[in-house]
Design a protein around this motif. Structure first.
Motif, short mmCIF file in Angstrom:
data_model
loop_
_atom_site.label_atom_id
_atom_site.label_comp_id
_atom_site.label_asym_id
_atom_site.label_seq_id
_atom_site.Cartn_x
_atom_site.Cartn_y
_atom_site.Cartn_z
N SER A 374 -24.35 2.34 10.79
CA SER A 374 -24.21 3.77 10.55
C SER A 374 -23.55 4.02 9.20
O SER A 374 -23.17 3.10 8.47
CB SER A 374 -23.37 4.40 11.67
N THR A 375 -23.42 5.28 8.88
CA THR A 375 -22.76 5.72 7.65
C THR A 375 -21.62 6.67 8.01
O THR A 375 -21.57 7.21 9.12
CB THR A 375 -23.74 6.46 6.73
N LEU A 376 -20.75 6.88 7.06
CA LEU A 376 -19.65 7.82 7.27
C LEU A 376 -20.19 9.22 7.52
O LEU A 376 -19.65 9.98 8.32
CB LEU A 376 -18.74 7.81 6.04
N GLU A 377 -21.27 9.57 6.82
CA GLU A 377 -21.86 10.90 6.98
C GLU A 377 -22.38 11.10 8.40
O GLU A 377 -22.20 12.17 8.99
CB GLU A 377 -22.99 11.10 5.98
N GLU A 378 -23.01 10.07 8.98
CA GLU A 378 -23.53 10.20 10.34
C GLU A 378 -22.38 10.28 11.34
O GLU A 378 -22.42 11.06 12.29
CB GLU A 378 -24.43 9.02 10.68
N LEU A 379 -21.32 9.49 11.11
CA LEU A 379 -20.17 9.52 12.01
C LEU A 379 -19.52 10.91 12.01
O LEU A 379 -19.06 11.40 13.04
CB LEU A 379 -19.15 8.47 11.59
N ALA A 380 -19.47 11.54 10.83
CA ALA A 380 -18.80 12.83 10.71
C ALA A 380 -19.71 14.01 11.02
O ALA A 380 -19.24 15.15 11.11
CB ALA A 380 -18.25 12.99 9.29
N ALA A 381 -21.00 13.75 11.21
CA ALA A 381 -21.95 14.85 11.44
C ALA A 381 -21.65 15.56 12.75
O ALA A 381 -21.20 14.94 13.72
CB ALA A 381 -23.38 14.31 11.45
N PRO A 382 -21.88 16.87 12.81
CA PRO A 382 -21.63 17.62 14.06
C PRO A 382 -22.61 17.21 15.15
O PRO A 382 -23.69 16.66 14.88
CB PRO A 382 -21.83 19.08 13.64
N GLY A 383 -22.24 17.52 16.38
CA GLY A 383 -23.13 17.26 17.50
C GLY A 383 -23.19 15.83 17.97
O GLY A 383 -24.14 15.44 18.67
N LEU A 386 -24.23 10.28 15.93
CA LEU A 386 -24.25 8.82 16.06
C LEU A 386 -24.39 8.41 17.51
O LEU A 386 -25.19 7.52 17.85
CB LEU A 386 -22.99 8.23 15.43
N GLU A 387 -23.62 9.04 18.40
CA GLU A 387 -23.72 8.70 19.82
C GLU A 387 -25.14 8.93 20.33
O GLU A 387 -25.68 8.11 21.10
CB GLU A 387 -22.74 9.54 20.65
N ARG A 388 -25.74 10.03 19.95
CA ARG A 388 -27.09 10.33 20.42
C ARG A 388 -28.08 9.27 19.95
O ARG A 388 -28.95 8.85 20.71
CB ARG A 388 -27.51 11.71 19.95
N ARG A 389 -27.92 8.85 18.70
CA ARG A 389 -28.84 7.81 18.20
C ARG A 389 -28.63 6.51 18.94
O ARG A 389 -29.60 5.83 19.33
CB ARG A 389 -28.63 7.61 16.70
N VAL A 390 -27.37 6.12 19.15
CA VAL A 390 -27.07 4.87 19.83
C VAL A 390 -27.61 4.90 21.26
O VAL A 390 -28.20 3.93 21.75
CB VAL A 390 -25.55 4.58 19.81
N VAL A 391 -27.41 6.03 21.94
CA VAL A 391 -27.88 6.15 23.32
C VAL A 391 -29.40 6.12 23.38
O VAL A 391 -29.99 5.42 24.23
CB VAL A 391 -27.33 7.45 23.95
N ARG A 392 -30.03 6.86 22.53
CA ARG A 392 -31.50 6.92 22.57
C ARG A 392 -32.14 5.57 22.25
O ARG A 392 -33.25 5.29 22.70
CB ARG A 392 -32.00 7.99 21.61
N ILE A 472 -11.12 9.65 11.19
CA ILE A 472 -11.52 10.31 9.94
C ILE A 472 -11.59 11.83 10.07
O ILE A 472 -11.50 12.55 9.07
CB ILE A 472 -12.88 9.79 9.44
N GLN A 473 -11.73 12.32 11.30
CA GLN A 473 -11.79 13.76 11.54
C GLN A 473 -10.94 14.11 12.77
O GLN A 473 -11.47 14.56 13.78
CB GLN A 473 -13.24 14.21 11.78
N PRO A 474 -9.64 13.92 12.69
CA PRO A 474 -8.80 14.21 13.85
C PRO A 474 -8.89 15.68 14.24
O PRO A 474 -8.76 16.56 13.40
CB PRO A 474 -7.40 13.85 13.37
N ASP A 475 -9.15 15.90 15.51
CA ASP A 475 -9.27 17.26 16.03
C ASP A 475 -10.39 18.03 15.32
O ASP A 475 -10.35 19.26 15.24
CB ASP A 475 -7.94 17.99 15.89
N GLY A 476 -11.37 17.29 14.79
CA GLY A 476 -12.50 17.92 14.13
C GLY A 476 -12.19 18.50 12.76
O GLY A 476 -12.99 19.26 12.20
N LYS A 477 -11.04 18.11 12.19
CA LYS A 477 -10.61 18.67 10.89
C LYS A 477 -10.48 17.54 9.86
O LYS A 477 -10.44 16.37 10.22
CB LYS A 477 -9.27 19.39 11.06
N PRO A 478 -10.42 17.89 8.57
CA PRO A 478 -10.22 16.84 7.56
C PRO A 478 -8.97 16.04 7.84
O PRO A 478 -7.91 16.58 8.16
CB PRO A 478 -10.11 17.64 6.25
N GLN A 479 -9.07 14.75 7.69
CA GLN A 479 -7.96 13.84 7.98
C GLN A 479 -6.68 14.23 7.24
O GLN A 479 -5.59 14.26 7.81
CB GLN A 479 -8.38 12.43 7.56
#
Length: 519
Positions: A374-383, A386-392, A472-479
């Motif tokens: 994965s990439t940092l961008e995918e990890l930080a993406a909303p929704g 990354l989990e959805r891709r891994v599960v699918r 990297i995004q605690p509580d959904g906010k910038p670290q």
């Protein structure tokens, strides 16, 4: 620290690109130097003594920044601002061949207790932990932080922080630093000032205490001038606000209603002064003062008067030979509104410059990214992309294709039925269309059930991803806006700050070269 040690750091920084355009306006003009009357307000931790002496003897220029107090020094970005000032000052000194000193403004007169009372860190399991001082009663005066003492609960917060960081490494070093300053009886402002002074000293950063009586006395003429010209300033700020809005740069700041740019410590704590006939009153307690009353306070007890956020950089520039102020995004948004304040008070403005910003990526996060390709961008993406891709990826290959065919059928073939029904009877068309929507919803529910089942089965992997995202995004906010510097000092020691300082210096060097700053 050697290049080999830096190369093997258990973390890396991913920087946010910063605008370089305004840097081209930097200029070495100005006489420099600080009045000896301010000597007592200049605080130098170990390592910054030489720069403090230079401020008073060599007439240097100054690069400044500042921040209000925070628990355990508050979020990371406050330290990033300070290191940014040090980096830019060092680069300008080298380029201009004249002394330039970094100064950090300790805004202990701030009264925003809700912001100052809390902090956050990560425990060994990667969970976000919040710690906070007790809330202030609603009817309590809004005392500034330099007057507000810490209670015995600070000891419990220190113990909680210590429990959540592994034994060994740099925990003891971090705890000794915190306990030297955050102790019962110390004020919130003094604890912050002492901790920052010690933390920033090795980088040559001199701290400035604007709450010191000498600093307040020196600042008083600027504050009184703002009160004498309050009518004209209010009109000029309103015009500037309209101008910025017309240029598509609206400022999210309440102005007008007779509000001045000066605050007074009164019965309800630090309170805004409002124009009231020929005099002034405080906003909350409605205490009335004539201009003569406020002039008397400025002469006898100047600590009671302080600037608001628009007047503060102007007051700073009146005291210090500042060529640049390192600002965050919020400050860069409202500082243009201060232009008429500088102009009316006859003070040459300093240049606002964006501070360095970055996200610290620890090895455990990189291991998760590598594991899932994965990439940092995918990890930080909303929704939870990354989990959805891994599960699918765990679904039988035929399933995604079947879902795609069904979606296409609902959109296409089922649409033919709707059109046919409409040609026969509109009520039939609506019924068929409703059935189509139920089918789409049923398909989505089936997908979610499959994904939920796989998430439960792959719970370890899902937890790994969630911990990495929290880092990297605690509580959904910038670290940098949530986590404090203390947690990284406990985990990585002073090397964390040294590496940040190195990266920041390199960024400003490249930015100044790109901006072609005059020498």
């Amino acid at each position: 620290m050697s290049a080999l040690q830096l190369a093997t750091m258990p973390f890396r920084f991913v920087e946010t690109p910063l605008p370089t355009g305004p840097l081209g306006a930097l200029s070495p003009s100005g006489k420099g130097g600080v009045s000896p009357d301010l000597a007592s307000a200049l605080l130098a931790g170990p390592g910054a003594e030489a720069n403090r002496a230079r401020l008073l003897r060599q007439r240097p220029l100054v690069v400044t920044t500042g921040q209000q107090p925070g628990l355990f020094t508050g979020p990371l970005y406050g330290v990033y601002k300070a290191l940014s000032a040090a980096a830019l000052a060092a680069e300008l000194e080298q380029q201009w061949d004249r002394p330039v000193v970094p100064v950090f403004w300790l805004a202990g007169d701030d009264h925003d207790y809700a912001e100052a009372r809390g902090t956050a860190w990560l425990n060994p399991e990667g969970q976000l932990i919040s710690g906070a001082l007790p809330d202030r009663p609603a009817d309590a005066p809004a005392d500034p932080m330099y007057r507000l003492p810490l209670g015995p609960e600070i000891t419990q917060l220190l113990a909680a922080f210590e429990r959540d960081h592994p034994i060994g490494g740099f925990r003891q070093h971090a705890m000794e630093w915190l306990r030297r300053h955050y102790r019962p009886g110390a004020t919130v402002g003094a604890a912050y000032a002492g901790a920052m002074r010690e933390l920033l000293g090795p980088f040559g950063i001199v701290c400035f205490d604007p709450t010191h009586p000498d600093a307040r006395h020196a600042m008083a003429p600027t504050l009184l001038a703002a009160l004498r010209g309050a009518d004209a300033l209010e009109a000029a700020i309103a015009d500037r606000s309209a101008e910025l809005a017309g240029d598509g740069r609206p400022v999210n700041m309440v102005t007008g209603d007779g509000s001045t740019l000066v605050l007074l410590e009164a019965k309800q704590g630090r309170d805004r002064l409002i124009r009231d006939g020929n005099g002034f009153r405080t906003r909350r307690s409605w205490e009335r003062f004539s201009l003569a009353d406020l002039e008397a306070i400025a002469a006898s007890d100047p600590q009671r008067l302080s600037p608001n956020v628009l007047l503060r950089p102007v007051a700073e520039r009146a005291l210090l030979p500042t060529v640049a102020y390192l600002a965050g995004p919020g400050e860069l948004g409202y500082l243009p509104l201060a232009a008429p304040v500088y102009r009316q008070l006859g003070i040459e403005p300093q240049l606002p410059v964006a501070r360095w910003s970055a996200c610290l990526i620890e090895r455990r996060v990189d291991r998760v990214l590598d594991k899932f390709k994965s990439t940092l961008e995918e990890l930080a993406a909303p929704g939870q992309a990354l989990e959805r891709r891994v599960v699918r990826a765990q679904l039988p290959p035929a399933v995604p294709a079947a879902v795609a065919r069904l979606r296409e059928a609902f959109a296409g073939d089922f649409g033919l039925l709707v059109d046919a029904g409409g040609a026969i009877d509109p009520t039939i068309a609506r019924s068929i269309d409703a059935a189509r929507h139920r089918g789409v919803a049923a398909l989505e529910r089936a997908e979610k059930k499959l994904e939920s089942a796989l998430r439960r089965r792959e719970s370890i992997e899902m937890a790994q991803i969630e911990r990495a995202r929290t880092a990297i995004q605690p509580d959904g906010k910038p670290q940098e806006r949530v986590l404090g510097v203390a947690t990284f000092l406990a985990r990585h020691g002073p090397g964390f700050l040294e590496e940040a300082a190195r990266r920041i210096r390199d960024w400003y060097h490249q930015a100044l070269v790109a901006a072609k700053v005059p020498s």
